[in-house]
Design a protein around this motif. Structure first.
Motif, PDB file in Angstrom:
ATOM      1  N   VAL A 159       1.997   1.954  -3.497  1.00 56.00           N
ATOM      2  CA  VAL A 159       0.935   2.543  -4.314  1.00 56.00           C
ATOM      3  C   VAL A 159       0.794   4.033  -3.990  1.00 56.00           C
ATOM      4  N   THR A 197       3.647   6.059  -5.485  1.00 61.12           N
ATOM      5  CA  THR A 197       3.456   6.266  -6.923  1.00 61.12           C
ATOM      6  C   THR A 197       2.430   7.358  -7.188  1.00 61.12           C
ATOM      7  N   ALA A 205       0.829  -1.205   0.000  1.00 65.87           N
ATOM      8  CA  ALA A 205       0.000   0.000   0.000  1.00 65.87           C
ATOM      9  C   ALA A 205       0.863   1.255   0.000  1.00 65.87           C
ATOM     10  N   PRO A 247      -5.985   4.469  -7.380  1.00 61.38           N
ATOM     11  CA  PRO A 247      -5.121   3.328  -7.706  1.00 61.38           C
ATOM     12  C   PRO A 247      -5.537   2.081  -6.940  1.00 61.38           C
ATOM     13  N   GLU A 248      -5.354   0.954  -7.575  1.00 65.78           N
ATOM     14  CA  GLU A 248      -5.730  -0.316  -6.955  1.00 65.78           C
ATOM     15  C   GLU A 248      -4.711  -0.710  -5.902  1.00 65.78           C
ATOM     16  N   MET A 249      -5.192  -0.943  -4.710  1.00 67.27           N
ATOM     17  CA  MET A 249      -4.336  -1.388  -3.630  1.00 67.27           C
ATOM     18  C   MET A 249      -4.200  -2.917  -3.666  1.00 67.27           C
TER      19      MET A 249
END
Length: 208
Positions: free
Chosen positions: A12, A15, A9, A164-166
């Motif tokens: 993410v 980023t 996480a 964003p996909e965790m």
């Protein structure tokens, strides 16, 4: 599992902080009242950068259960206009004013690299001193994980990019923790109804 989920996480979130939309909307209001994008971005980054500092500090002597960390914390038990919550926003804004989007993203990257080095080797009985009490290291990382998942969504919405996909384990751990806090706040029946019965669901079961 929590350690890998936390590090995933954090990656993410790091980023997301590099997304040009964050810099473009740095001074704009965020999706959260009284929080600019800059302040929210700083608060999100804190879940990585402050973790390095807390893990480097001397351990606490005793630990409380992770749920008690929320039920005994003023920012959870009071409204958004309380002194505790206003203070969180003010610190975020103050600290954001002392950095830039690029510098914040780079600082977060450096902190993440350090966490990847030290987190896997933390003893399971290590107690992290979080101020008024201590938390066992995996419980502490769970609290930071929840912040990353929740505020990662807040920041993405604030700057108009897809959330964003965790990592699945991060999302699952966050849902479990929020459900426990929601059941404490609203009662377990309210949570059961909200998840199972549209016709009897309460208006909200928000945990935070």
């Amino acid at each position: 599992m929590i350690r890998d989920a936390y590090l995933g996480a954090a990656a993410v979130a790091a980023t997301l902080l590099h997304d040009p939309a964050v810099a473009d909307r740095w001074s704009a209001p965020s999706a959260l009242p009284d929080f600019s994008v800059a302040g929210l971005a700083r608060h999100l980054a804190n879940q990585v950068t402050h973790t390095v500092a807390l893990l480097a500090a001397p351990p606490a002597a005793t630990a409380i259960p992770v749920l008690a960390h929320f039920t005994g914390n003023e920012w959870t038990t009071t409204g958004t206009d309380s002194e505790a919550n206003v203070g969180i926003r003010r610190r975020g804004e103050r600290d954001a004013a002392a950095t830039t989007p690029a510098a914040l993203a780079d600082t977060t990257d450096a902190a993440l690299a350090e966490l990847r080095r030290i987190v896997p080797g933390e003893p399971v009985d290590r107690i992290v001193d979080v101020g008024d009490w201590g938390l066992r290291v995996d419980d502490f990382l769970l609290t930071r994980l929840m912040e990353l998942v929740v505020h990662g969504d807040d920041l993405a919405v604030s700057v108009g990019v897809p959330t964003p996909e965790m990592p699945p384990a991060a999302t699952e751990a966050t849902i479990d923790l929020l459900a426990r806090v929601a059941a404490w706040r609203h009662g377990p029946l309210a949570v059961v109804r909200a998840l199972s019965r549209t016709e009897r669901a309460p208006a909200t079961i928000s945990a935070l």
